[in-house]
Motif scaffolding. Structure first.
Motif, PDB file in Angstrom:
ATOM      1  N   MET A 181       0.838  -1.197   0.000  1.00 29.83           N
ATOM      2  CA  MET A 181       0.000   0.000   0.000  1.00 29.83           C
ATOM      3  C   MET A 181       0.871   1.243   0.000  1.00 29.83           C
ATOM      4  O   MET A 181       1.992   1.221   0.528  1.00 29.83           O
ATOM      5  N   PRO A 182       0.402   2.330  -0.584  1.00 35.27           N
ATOM      6  CA  PRO A 182       1.193   3.567  -0.584  1.00 35.27           C
ATOM      7  C   PRO A 182       1.362   4.110   0.825  1.00 35.27           C
ATOM      8  O   PRO A 182       0.447   4.038   1.650  1.00 35.27           O
ATOM      9  N   ALA A 183       2.554   4.646   1.099  1.00 35.16           N
ATOM     10  CA  ALA A 183       2.878   5.240   2.404  1.00 35.16           C
ATOM     11  C   ALA A 183       2.699   4.256   3.545  1.00 35.16           C
ATOM     12  O   ALA A 183       2.312   4.635   4.652  1.00 35.16           O
ATOM     13  N   ASP A 184       2.980   2.973   3.290  1.00 36.63           N
ATOM     14  CA  ASP A 184       2.910   1.944   4.325  1.00 36.63           C
ATOM     15  C   ASP A 184       4.270   1.874   5.017  1.00 36.63           C
ATOM     16  O   ASP A 184       5.252   1.427   4.428  1.00 36.63           O
ATOM     17  N   TYR A 185       4.315   2.303   6.283  1.00 37.97           N
ATOM     18  CA  TYR A 185       5.547   2.287   7.053  1.00 37.97           C
ATOM     19  C   TYR A 185       5.461   1.325   8.238  1.00 37.97           C
ATOM     20  O   TYR A 185       6.187   1.462   9.214  1.00 37.97           O
ATOM     21  N   MET A 201      -5.065  18.526 -14.638  1.00 35.49           N
ATOM     22  CA  MET A 201      -3.736  19.032 -14.949  1.00 35.49           C
ATOM     23  C   MET A 201      -2.829  17.949 -15.523  1.00 35.49           C
ATOM     24  O   MET A 201      -1.712  18.233 -15.947  1.00 35.49           O
ATOM     25  N   GLY A 202      -3.303  16.720 -15.554  1.00 35.49           N
ATOM     26  CA  GLY A 202      -2.514  15.642 -16.143  1.00 35.49           C
ATOM     27  C   GLY A 202      -1.285  15.262 -15.351  1.00 35.49           C
ATOM     28  O   GLY A 202      -0.257  14.901 -15.933  1.00 35.49           O
ATOM     29  N   PHE A 203      -1.361  15.327 -14.014  1.00 33.09           N
ATOM     30  CA  PHE A 203      -0.217  14.934 -13.196  1.00 33.09           C
ATOM     31  C   PHE A 203      -0.079  13.406 -13.170  1.00 33.09           C
ATOM     32  O   PHE A 203      -1.048  12.676 -13.348  1.00 33.09           O
ATOM     33  N   ALA A 204       1.137  12.943 -12.891  1.00 34.02           N
ATOM     34  CA  ALA A 204       1.416  11.513 -12.700  1.00 34.02           C
ATOM     35  C   ALA A 204       0.899  10.683 -13.870  1.00 34.02           C
ATOM     36  O   ALA A 204       0.027   9.829 -13.725  1.00 34.02           O
ATOM     37  N   THR A 205       1.445  10.942 -15.024  1.00 36.72           N
ATOM     38  CA  THR A 205       0.993  10.227 -16.221  1.00 36.72           C
ATOM     39  C   THR A 205       1.674   8.867 -16.388  1.00 36.72           C
ATOM     40  O   THR A 205       1.197   8.045 -17.163  1.00 36.72           O
ATOM     41  N   ASN A 206       2.777   8.619 -15.670  1.00 37.98           N
ATOM     42  CA  ASN A 206       3.423   7.310 -15.751  1.00 37.98           C
ATOM     43  C   ASN A 206       3.379   6.635 -14.385  1.00 37.98           C
ATOM     44  O   ASN A 206       3.043   7.244 -13.364  1.00 37.98           O
ATOM     45  N   GLU A 207       3.707   5.340 -14.372  1.00 38.43           N
ATOM     46  CA  GLU A 207       3.565   4.538 -13.160  1.00 38.43           C
ATOM     47  C   GLU A 207       4.461   5.032 -12.029  1.00 38.43           C
ATOM     48  O   GLU A 207       4.046   5.061 -10.861  1.00 38.43           O
ATOM     49  N   LYS A 208       5.674   5.444 -12.328  1.00 40.37           N
ATOM     50  CA  LYS A 208       6.604   5.902 -11.300  1.00 40.37           C
ATOM     51  C   LYS A 208       6.093   7.170 -10.626  1.00 40.37           C
ATOM     52  O   LYS A 208       6.038   7.258  -9.388  1.00 40.37           O
ATOM     53  N   TYR A 224       3.080   8.224 -10.575  1.00 44.32           N
ATOM     54  CA  TYR A 224       1.801   7.901  -9.940  1.00 44.32           C
ATOM     55  C   TYR A 224       2.022   7.371  -8.521  1.00 44.32           C
ATOM     56  O   TYR A 224       1.348   7.790  -7.570  1.00 44.32           O
ATOM     57  N   LYS A 225       2.977   6.475  -8.353  1.00 47.78           N
ATOM     58  CA  LYS A 225       3.266   5.927  -7.030  1.00 47.78           C
ATOM     59  C   LYS A 225       3.817   6.999  -6.098  1.00 47.78           C
ATOM     60  O   LYS A 225       3.454   7.058  -4.917  1.00 47.78           O
ATOM     61  N   ILE A 226       4.696   7.846  -6.619  1.00 45.13           N
ATOM     62  CA  ILE A 226       5.264   8.922  -5.801  1.00 45.13           C
ATOM     63  C   ILE A 226       4.177   9.906  -5.363  1.00 45.13           C
ATOM     64  O   ILE A 226       4.150  10.350  -4.208  1.00 45.13           O
ATOM     65  N   ALA A 227       3.263  10.233  -6.272  1.00 43.01           N
ATOM     66  CA  ALA A 227       2.195  11.182  -5.952  1.00 43.01           C
ATOM     67  C   ALA A 227       1.268  10.621  -4.874  1.00 43.01           C
ATOM     68  O   ALA A 227       0.803  11.361  -3.994  1.00 43.01           O
TER      69      ALA A 227
END
Length: 275
Positions: free
Chosen positions: A85-89, A205-212, A214-217
């Motif tokens: 999961m994203p931001a799973d610490y 605005m078309g942010f995070a158009t690629n997988e990398k 997208y995960k960072i966002a």
């Protein structure tokens, strides 16, 4: 009197006048000692292999824990928080997410609270910084905003409009959780995960158009959302103690940093015991 017995391979032989000579006794005892020594050596070898295997597993766990971000460096995260999961610490000290269905619900709840908190803290701070052309006179403190009478329309109208809009948004989100893909049908969304519809309506605005990206966002959104939730909690406590907004508190502290602090706002609680 009973003569002493020597046990070997389940048989017994009574020592008498027909007992084997001393040399044969010595050979039998040597065989027994050799057998016991071999057995002990085998047990020690198995024990060493077991210790080595446990140490190897511990090294694997340590490497896995070190390979992913963790809220407490060196600790082993719970098994149900596997880092997907994203931001799973690995933070779940109460074990609330052990059930998979409950964990999915908590994930969506955190995401929604994060987004609302970011909007909320903006609404708490901005009115104290700028004038708003939609209201008359000075902007109210955020805690007084629901009772303010200077909006472009009356508060009852705003309340009813908000109910209908929030009802539509929340039902749509709930339907997307119960039936993944609902957002694609209703809003021409392009996202694949629940809570991230994407598309022109939700990502103009078309942010995070690629997988990398997208995960960072996604990680950045949750990190900022968690910070915003703490900030909103701080604003509630701050207003309860000082009766002013966050910008007014900041200005007062900057004007006199030595005497206007959180410690100066604390007052002792006096209990009236009637004595």
């Amino acid at each position: 009197f009973l003569a002493p017995r020597v046990h070997l391979c389940g048989h017994s032989r009574t020592q008498n006048n027909n007992s084997p000579p001393p040399a044969q006794h010595t050979g039998i005892m040597a065989a027994i000692v050799a057998q016991n020594t071999a057995a002990a050596g085998l047990k020690a070898h198995v024990a060493r292999r077991g210790v080595a295997a446990r140490a190897s597993r511990a090294r694997v766990v340590s490497v896995s824990a070190a390979a992913r971000p963790n809220f407490f460096p060196g600790s082993v995260p719970p098994a149900h928080l596997d880092g997907t999961m994203p931001a799973d610490y690995g933070f779940d000290p109460l074990g609330l997410g052990k059930d998979k269905e409950t964990l999915v619900w908590y994930q969506q709840a955190e995401l929604m609270h994060s987004r609302w908190a970011m909007l909320g803290i903006t609404g708490m701070v901005v009115p104290e910084l700028f004038d708003n052309p939609l209201v008359e006179g000075a902007m109210p403190n955020w805690i007084e905003a629901p009772l303010y009478k200077g909006y472009f329309t009356d508060d009852n109208t705003l309340f009813v409009v908000q109910i209908f809009l929030m009802n539509w948004v929340e039902i749509s989100r709930w339907q997307d959780m119960k039936k993944p893909g609902y957002a694609h049908e209703q809003f021409a969304a392009t996202g694949e995960d629940v809570g991230y519809p994407g598309g022109g309506l939700f990502n103009p605005m078309g942010f995070a158009t690629n997988e990398k990206d997208y995960k960072i966002a996604r990680v950045k959104e949750l990190a900022n959302g968690r910070l915003a939730m703490m900030a909103v909690l701080g604003c509630f406590i701050q207003e309860t103690v000082t009766k002013t907004g966050p910008i007014a508190n900041l200005k007062a502290h900057l004007a006199d940093p030595a005497h206007t602090t959180i410690f100066d706002s604390f007052h002792p609680i006096v209990l009236n015991t009637g004595l």
